[in-house]
Every structure is written in C-alpha cells, then in structure tokens.
Design an enzyme around this catalytic site. Structure first.
Site, PDB file in Angstrom:
ATOM      1  N   GLY A  46      45.541  57.754  40.749  1.00 36.06           N
ATOM      2  CA  GLY A  46      44.569  58.146  39.749  1.00 36.06           C
ATOM      3  C   GLY A  46      43.460  57.118  39.694  1.00 36.06           C
ATOM      4  N   GLN A  51      36.513  52.555  35.518  1.00 38.15           N
ATOM      5  CA  GLN A  51      37.043  51.527  36.421  1.00 38.15           C
ATOM      6  C   GLN A  51      36.075  51.186  37.545  1.00 38.15           C
ATOM      7  OE1 GLN A  51      41.061  53.596  36.911  1.00 38.15           O
ATOM      8  NE2 GLN A  51      41.606  51.431  37.076  1.00 38.15           N
ATOM      9  N   CYS A  97      48.014  49.120  37.285  1.00 43.13           N
ATOM     10  CA  CYS A  97      46.616  49.513  37.145  1.00 43.13           C
ATOM     11  C   CYS A  97      45.784  48.671  38.100  1.00 43.13           C
ATOM     12  CB  CYS A  97      46.167  49.288  35.700  1.00 43.13           C
ATOM     13  SG  CYS A  97      44.464  49.786  35.410  1.00 43.13           S
ATOM     14  N   LEU A  98      44.924  49.346  38.850  1.00 42.75           N
ATOM     15  CA  LEU A  98      44.095  48.619  39.822  1.00 42.75           C
ATOM     16  C   LEU A  98      43.158  47.638  39.128  1.00 42.75           C
ATOM     17  CD1 LEU A  98      43.295  51.623  42.160  1.00 42.75           C
ATOM     18  CD2 LEU A  98      44.781  49.670  42.691  1.00 42.75           C
ATOM     19  N   HIS A 139      47.448  57.909  31.469  1.00 41.49           N
ATOM     20  CA  HIS A 139      46.940  56.582  31.838  1.00 41.49           C
ATOM     21  C   HIS A 139      45.419  56.644  32.069  1.00 41.49           C
ATOM     22  CE1 HIS A 139      47.428  52.666  34.239  1.00 41.49           C
ATOM     23  NE2 HIS A 139      46.197  53.042  34.531  1.00 41.49           N
ATOM     24  N   GLU A 140      44.980  57.677  32.817  1.00 37.48           N
ATOM     25  CA  GLU A 140      43.549  57.762  33.160  1.00 37.48           C
ATOM     26  C   GLU A 140      42.700  58.151  31.961  1.00 37.48           C
ATOM     27  OE1 GLU A 140      42.905  56.336  35.801  1.00 37.48           O
ATOM     28  OE2 GLU A 140      44.895  56.472  36.698  1.00 37.48           O
ATOM     29  N   HIS A 143      41.841  55.230  29.923  1.00 28.42           N
ATOM     30  CA  HIS A 143      40.722  54.428  30.436  1.00 28.42           C
ATOM     31  C   HIS A 143      39.387  54.890  29.837  1.00 28.42           C
ATOM     32  CE1 HIS A 143      42.257  51.600  33.388  1.00 28.42           C
ATOM     33  NE2 HIS A 143      42.954  52.525  34.019  1.00 28.42           N
TER      34      HIS A 143
HETATM   35 NI    NI Z   1      44.513  52.088  35.305  1.00 27.66          NI
END
Ligand code: NI
Length: 176
Positions: A46, A51, A97-98, A139-140, A143
């Site tokens: 994702g 991000q 998470c990236l 999760h997304e 963000h």
């Molecule tokens: Ni993330």
C-alpha cells in the site's frame, strides 16, 4: 513513470490532513502510476499520497494473491477520497511503514471494513475487505489524516526494531 521519494517520520507533511480530490484528472492519474511503481519497488502492499509529499486523499492498496500464505485472491485498488463507511470486529497484527523504516509493532484494526471512494475513472467504488486487505486500507486511510501506525499501538512493548532493509508498508508477519 518515475520512482518517488518516500517521506520519513519527522517530515511535517506526514502529520497533515490531506485535502479531498475534486475530480480525477491526468495529473492524478500520473501520480497514481508513479505511486504504483514506487509501491512495488519499495516493496509495499500500500501507499498513500502524503507519503510522497502530495497532500491529497489518494491511496493504493495492492495485496498479492496468497499474501503471507493467507490463501486470498489478489486485492488491488486505487481509491480517491476513500472513506470507511462500515467496520466490525477487532484483530491485532503487526505492521510496518515505509515512512518509519526499521520499526514494527502490533496494531488493533477492524477485521472487516467497507470503504467507499472514487476510482481513477471517476466512477464511485464501494469495496468490502477483510484480513490483510482490510488492514492495509485502514493503514493507508490513516495516512490521509496524518496518523501513523505507531500512534495506534496499544501495547508499546510490541514495538520492536527490525533491519531497515526489511521494512515494508502494511502488514508484516509476527516475528517469533
Ligand atoms: Ni504507512
């Protein structure tokens, strides 16, 4: 297409509320293509527009078939202005998470969610997901509201360090 730079925790843009998209246009479709490529390369299942420094309400979710041996089908969706309209159940699972390389922790999420939004073709979408798909969607979407998964960890003792190169976006298998 181009690989985009992923912002890291500490960047104030990750803590802002993203703006609603007013109609899908070519610039958003181009962003979507670049985000998709960036997500696969990272790797991640994702990615949310904030991000990559774009404060618009847009996410990708791309969970491959049989992810983590779950046996589920591929779940791949691009969503503009996604909103959770129904949620039930509560399950715990580890996430990465990236934007927070090197860390994982156990996050409670709804087990099943129904999300509505708009597709890249400007048509309304309504999708019901469970398991990994539901977890990544939540999760997304977080963000887009400036929320990172560590904010949602209830038992802080579950927060552990992992090698940075093993960081992925979305659910990770629990480390034994
Ligand atoms: Ni993330």
């Amino acid at each position: 297409m181009a690989l985009l730079e992923i912002l890291l925790e500490g960047d104030p843009r990750l803590r802002q509320k993203a703006l609603r998209v007013r109609g899908v246009d070519d610039s958003l479709r181009e962003l979507a293509r670049d985000m998709f490529e960036t997500m696969l390369e990272a790797p991640g299942v994702g990615l949310a527009a904030p991000q990559v420094g774009v404060l618009r309400r847009f996410i990708w979710v791309h969970v491959p078939e049989n992810f983590h041996d779950e046996g589920g089908p591929e779940f791949s969706i691009a969503l503009v202005n996604p909103e959770i309209v129904k949620a039930h159940g509560r399950v715990f699972g580890y996430e990465g998470c990236l934007s927070i390389p090197g860390w994982t922790g156990e996050v409670p999420r709804a087990e099943v969610v129904t999300v509505k939004g708009i597709g890249l073709d400007n048509k309304p979408i309504r999708v019901k997901a469970r398991g990994w798909g539901a977890r990544v969607l939540q999760h997304e979407i977080d963000h887009l509201d400036g929320i990172l998964f560590l904010d949602r960890v209830e038992d802080k003792s579950t927060i552990v360090q992992v090698p940075e190169e093993e960081t992925v976006e979305g659910p990770v298998e629990a480390a034994d």
